[in-house]
Enzyme design. Structure first.
Site, PDB file in Angstrom:
ATOM      1  CE  LYS A 271      12.012 -11.932  -7.010  1.00 39.34           C
ATOM      2  NZ  LYS A 271      10.775 -11.157  -7.109  1.00 39.34           N
ATOM      3  CG  ASN A 272      11.528  -8.759  -3.998  1.00 38.02           C
ATOM      4  OD1 ASN A 272      11.400  -9.152  -5.163  1.00 38.02           O
ATOM      5  ND2 ASN A 272      10.866  -9.294  -2.977  1.00 38.02           N
TER       6      ASN A 272
ATOM      7  CB  CYS B 186      -1.273 -13.191  -8.640  1.00 43.23           C
ATOM      8  SG  CYS B 186      -0.117 -13.520  -7.357  1.00 43.23           S
TER       9      CYS B 186
ATOM     10  NE  ARG C 196       1.269 -10.424  -4.614  1.00 42.75           N
ATOM     11  CZ  ARG C 196       2.510 -10.817  -4.859  1.00 42.75           C
ATOM     12  NH1 ARG C 196       2.744 -11.896  -5.531  1.00 42.75           N
ATOM     13  NH2 ARG C 196       3.541 -10.121  -4.432  1.00 42.75           N
TER      14      ARG C 196
ATOM     15  CB  ILE D 273      -2.190  -2.280  -8.348  1.00 45.82           C
ATOM     16  CG1 ILE D 273      -3.129  -2.133  -9.560  1.00 45.82           C
ATOM     17  CG2 ILE D 273      -1.228  -3.423  -8.548  1.00 45.82           C
ATOM     18  CD1 ILE D 273      -2.390  -1.556 -10.778  1.00 45.82           C
ATOM     19  CG  ASP D 274      -6.598  -1.349  -3.635  1.00 40.83           C
ATOM     20  OD1 ASP D 274      -5.742  -2.245  -3.726  1.00 40.83           O
ATOM     21  OD2 ASP D 274      -7.167  -1.075  -2.565  1.00 40.83           O
ATOM     22  CG  LEU D 275      -3.438  -0.029  -1.135  1.00 40.81           C
ATOM     23  CD1 LEU D 275      -2.636  -0.783  -0.090  1.00 40.81           C
ATOM     24  CD2 LEU D 275      -4.469   0.871  -0.464  1.00 40.81           C
TER      25      LEU D 275
ATOM     26  CG  ASP E 111       8.790 -12.910  -0.203  1.00 40.78           C
ATOM     27  OD1 ASP E 111       7.616 -13.238  -0.439  1.00 40.78           O
ATOM     28  OD2 ASP E 111       9.350 -11.951  -0.755  1.00 40.78           O
TER      29      ASP E 111
ATOM     30  CB  ILE F 115       1.717 -10.742   4.063  1.00 43.72           C
ATOM     31  CG1 ILE F 115       2.572 -10.457   5.306  1.00 43.72           C
ATOM     32  CG2 ILE F 115       1.907  -9.662   3.009  1.00 43.72           C
ATOM     33  CD1 ILE F 115       2.310  -9.154   6.020  1.00 43.72           C
TER      34      ILE F 115
ATOM     35  NE  ARG G   3       8.595 -14.544 -11.134  1.00 48.27           N
ATOM     36  CZ  ARG G   3       7.653 -14.070 -10.322  1.00 48.27           C
ATOM     37  NH1 ARG G   3       6.646 -14.807  -9.986  1.00 48.27           N
ATOM     38  NH2 ARG G   3       7.724 -12.838  -9.859  1.00 48.27           N
TER      39      ARG G   3
HETATM   40  C1  UD1 Z   1       6.432  -7.368  -2.328  1.00 48.19           C
HETATM   41  C2  UD1 Z   1       7.515  -8.331  -2.721  1.00 48.19           C
HETATM   42  C3  UD1 Z   1       7.071  -9.767  -2.441  1.00 48.19           C
HETATM   43  C4  UD1 Z   1       6.649  -9.914  -0.971  1.00 48.19           C
HETATM   44  C5  UD1 Z   1       5.639  -8.842  -0.610  1.00 48.19           C
HETATM   45  C6  UD1 Z   1       5.326  -8.822   0.881  1.00 48.19           C
HETATM   46  C7  UD1 Z   1       8.594  -7.201  -4.566  1.00 48.19           C
HETATM   47  C8  UD1 Z   1       8.852  -7.147  -6.028  1.00 48.19           C
HETATM   48  N1  UD1 Z   1       7.777  -8.159  -4.146  1.00 48.19           N
HETATM   49  O1  UD1 Z   1       5.284  -7.654  -3.116  1.00 48.19           O
HETATM   50  O2  UD1 Z   1       8.173 -10.626  -2.703  1.00 48.19           O
HETATM   51  O3  UD1 Z   1       6.043 -11.174  -0.781  1.00 48.19           O
HETATM   52  O4  UD1 Z   1       6.138  -7.530  -0.945  1.00 48.19           O
HETATM   53  O5  UD1 Z   1       6.456  -8.655   1.622  1.00 48.19           O
HETATM   54  O6  UD1 Z   1       9.154  -6.443  -3.812  1.00 48.19           O
HETATM   55  N2  UD1 Z   1      -2.276  -4.838  -1.384  1.00 48.19           N
HETATM   56  C9  UD1 Z   1      -3.486  -4.256  -1.641  1.00 48.19           C
HETATM   57  N3  UD1 Z   1      -3.540  -3.237  -2.541  1.00 48.19           N
HETATM   58  C10 UD1 Z   1      -2.432  -2.758  -3.193  1.00 48.19           C
HETATM   59  C11 UD1 Z   1      -1.184  -3.358  -2.917  1.00 48.19           C
HETATM   60  C12 UD1 Z   1      -1.132  -4.401  -2.004  1.00 48.19           C
HETATM   61  O7  UD1 Z   1      -4.504  -4.662  -1.084  1.00 48.19           O
HETATM   62  O8  UD1 Z   1      -2.553  -1.819  -3.995  1.00 48.19           O
HETATM   63  C13 UD1 Z   1      -2.187  -5.971  -0.414  1.00 48.19           C
HETATM   64  C14 UD1 Z   1      -1.700  -7.265  -1.044  1.00 48.19           C
HETATM   65  O9  UD1 Z   1      -2.756  -7.981  -1.645  1.00 48.19           O
HETATM   66  C15 UD1 Z   1      -1.116  -7.973   0.165  1.00 48.19           C
HETATM   67  C16 UD1 Z   1      -0.528  -6.818   0.992  1.00 48.19           C
HETATM   68  O10 UD1 Z   1      -1.193  -5.639   0.533  1.00 48.19           O
HETATM   69  O11 UD1 Z   1      -2.127  -8.611   0.894  1.00 48.19           O
HETATM   70  C17 UD1 Z   1       0.943  -6.628   0.884  1.00 48.19           C
HETATM   71  O12 UD1 Z   1       1.319  -6.634  -0.482  1.00 48.19           O
HETATM   72  P1  UD1 Z   1       2.545  -5.802  -1.048  1.00 48.19           P
HETATM   73  O13 UD1 Z   1       3.437  -5.375   0.071  1.00 48.19           O
HETATM   74  O14 UD1 Z   1       2.044  -4.750  -1.963  1.00 48.19           O
HETATM   75  O15 UD1 Z   1       3.286  -6.890  -1.911  1.00 48.19           O
HETATM   76  P2  UD1 Z   1       4.113  -6.599  -3.219  1.00 48.19           P
HETATM   77  O16 UD1 Z   1       4.686  -5.229  -3.110  1.00 48.19           O
HETATM   78  O17 UD1 Z   1       3.324  -6.961  -4.402  1.00 48.19           O
END
Ligand code: UD1
Length: 434
Positions: free
Chosen positions: A22-23, A120, A125, A127-129, A308, A330, A400
């Site tokens: 899925k991912n 969530c 979680r 999306i600032d990055l 996961d 994480i 899902r």
């Molecule tokens: C993806 C996977 C999810 C998995 C996760 C970690 C998909 C669709 N989902 O989620 O199944 O659990 O990786 O392996 O591939 N963060 C920030 N700012 C950002 C983005 C992330 O602070 O802009 C933080 C998150 O809150 C978290 C960490 O970074 O603490 C890692 O998150 P991230 O790797 O981005 O997870 P996803 O990509 O959402």
């Protein structure tokens, strides 16, 4: 809302086939936004997040054919016209990975409007990055009415060093960079196999990428990408879930069509607990007699132990002879399964990011609530060894990300059935239609 009814006690025996990841499929579908030619993706899992992504792409004007069959789970996506480069709140709130369209849309259309995901179940979680990275590539970002709007006539290559490792953030910016003008250097990238799989697809579409799957990725932007055909990698989390299920139930299970090279951390941890594991290039055989030694787990980015898989491992730890400490590094707040496992008889104490699991405690069937995708999987595993009949509510979470989990488990001896709503829809159907 569907529920699962599971009667515990049967060892899992036989062969289970793993679906596509899925991912990996979600970013691959988003990548189709980068070209006006058709992109054909094979080994697409039949799960709800894929259907959500189909709806998301269709809402923008894409044509998405999605077909499931014995031999092929395939989608053909054609984004010749993209009239609405937008991901609405309605879709983003049900699937956070919808933010994966941000990068490709701004690269292809010059503008993208994507709802902020909001809170969530497994933590804030943000999306600032993703946003910071797009700014580094020259996009102008505003937030209006809960939406992020990114604009750029043409993105420019740039240097991005991620503050924190992010999987979808790496994928989103990779998809933006492939059509940018000039070279992009991305550092501190996620090394997950799903990132490398996305890059493999993008390269087939004509992108110029080096280093995907390592922490440094270099992209030379191109003016245009074309169509491609690509087979999605196997789902390492689904495979890991069945592997733990086999271990937990004292089974002998052949987990096929997977990539054991992506499962090293899980397989090594199981060996530490005393479970016998053998593998060849595409399958894993788990032979378990049901007794486990305790072993601590720290979740980490790939190639470490995946967050996961943390919930599923916790179910196993409840059956180990001794104490296992599970540390979640994480996500904050990703222990919601612990309280449900306690209701089934587990001895788990929470200390911030650590769960201290004392085994072995017998598990007994109870009515429990699935709170997120992987938490639900851990409850299914616990139910497979619990005494009596467990009822798991809100299994839409599991739908899902796990393809036909009840059929797959039944095929190897699990006693599991799905039941529909206990109270039919009558109360919610307007009288005129009723
Ligand atoms: C993806 C996977 C999810 C998995 C996760 C970690 C998909 C669709 N989902 O989620 O199944 O659990 O990786 O392996 O591939 N963060 C920030 N700012 C950002 C983005 C992330 O602070 O802009 C933080 C998150 O809150 C978290 C960490 O970074 O603490 C890692 O998150 P991230 O790797 O981005 O997870 P996803 O990509 O959402």
């Amino acid at each position: 809302m569907d529920k699962f009814v599971i009667r515990g006690g049967n060892p899992l025996l036989g062969t289970v086939r793993i679906s596509g990841a899925k991912n990996a499929a979600l970013p691959a579908m988003a990548a189709a936004l980068l070209t006006d030619e058709p992109v054909i993706l094979e080994n697409i899992p039949q799960v709800r997040d894929i259907e959500t992504t189909r709806r998301l792409l269709a809402s923008m004007g894409a044509e998405v054919e999605l077909g499931y069959g014995r031999a092929h789970h395939r989608t053909t996506i054609s984004c010749a016209k993209l009239e609405h480069p937008e991901a609405t709140y309605e879709l983003v709130k049900t699937m956070r990975a919808s933010t994966l369209v941000l990068g490709p849309l701004v690269a292809r259309c010059g503008v993208a409007k994507v709802s902020l995901p909001g809170g969530c179940a497994i933590g804030a979680r943000p999306i600032d990055l993703h946003i910071k990275g797009l700014e580094r590539l020259g996009a102008t970002i505003t937030t209006e009415h809960g939406y992020v709007v990114a604009r750029a006539e043409r993105l420019q290559g740039g240097h991005i060093v991620f503050d924190k490792i992010t999987v979808t953030g790496t994928e989103d910016l990779l998809m933006a960079a492939v059509l940018a003008d000039g070279e992009t250097l991305m550092e501190n990238c996620a090394r997950e196999p799903e990132v490398a799989d996305l890059a493999a697809l993008l390269v087939k579409m004509g992108a110029n990428i080096e280093g995907a799957g390592t922490s440094t990725i270099r992209v030379r932007g191109v003016a245009k990408l074309g169509g491609a055909r690509h087979r999605i990698i196997p789902d390492r989390i689904e495979a890991g879930t069945y592997i733990i299920a086999a271990a937990l139930t004292g089974g002998d299970l052949n987990v096929t069509d997977c990539n054991p090279a992506h499962l090293t951390a899980v397989l090594q941890k199981l060996e530490e607990t005393g479970v016998k594991v053998r593998h060849n290039a595409e399958s894993v055989r788990v032979m378990s007699e049901g007794g486990f030694k305790p072993a601590d787990v720290n979740t980490e980015e790939y190639p470490g132990f995946a967050t996961d898989m943390q919930a599923q491992y916790m179910a196993l730890a409840t059956q180990a002879d001794g104490t296992s400490i599970i540390t979640e590094n994480i996500f904050e707040n990703r222990f919601m399964h612990a309280q449900e496992l306690v209701r089934m008889g587990a001895n788990i104490r929470m200390e911030g990011r650590r769960a201290i699991v004392r085994g072995k405690t017998p598990l007994s069937a109870a009515a429990v609530l699935a709170s997120d995708l992987r938490a639900s999987a851990s409850l299914v595993l616990a139910a497979l060894v619990a005494d009596g009949e467990t009822i798991i509510d809100r299994v839409y979470h599991i739908d899902r990300g796990y393809e036909r989990i009840e059929e797959k488990l039944r095929g190897v001896g699990g006693e599991i059935r799905r039941i529909g709503e206990m109270f039919p829809k009558r109360a919610t159907v307007p009288a005129a239609q009723g």
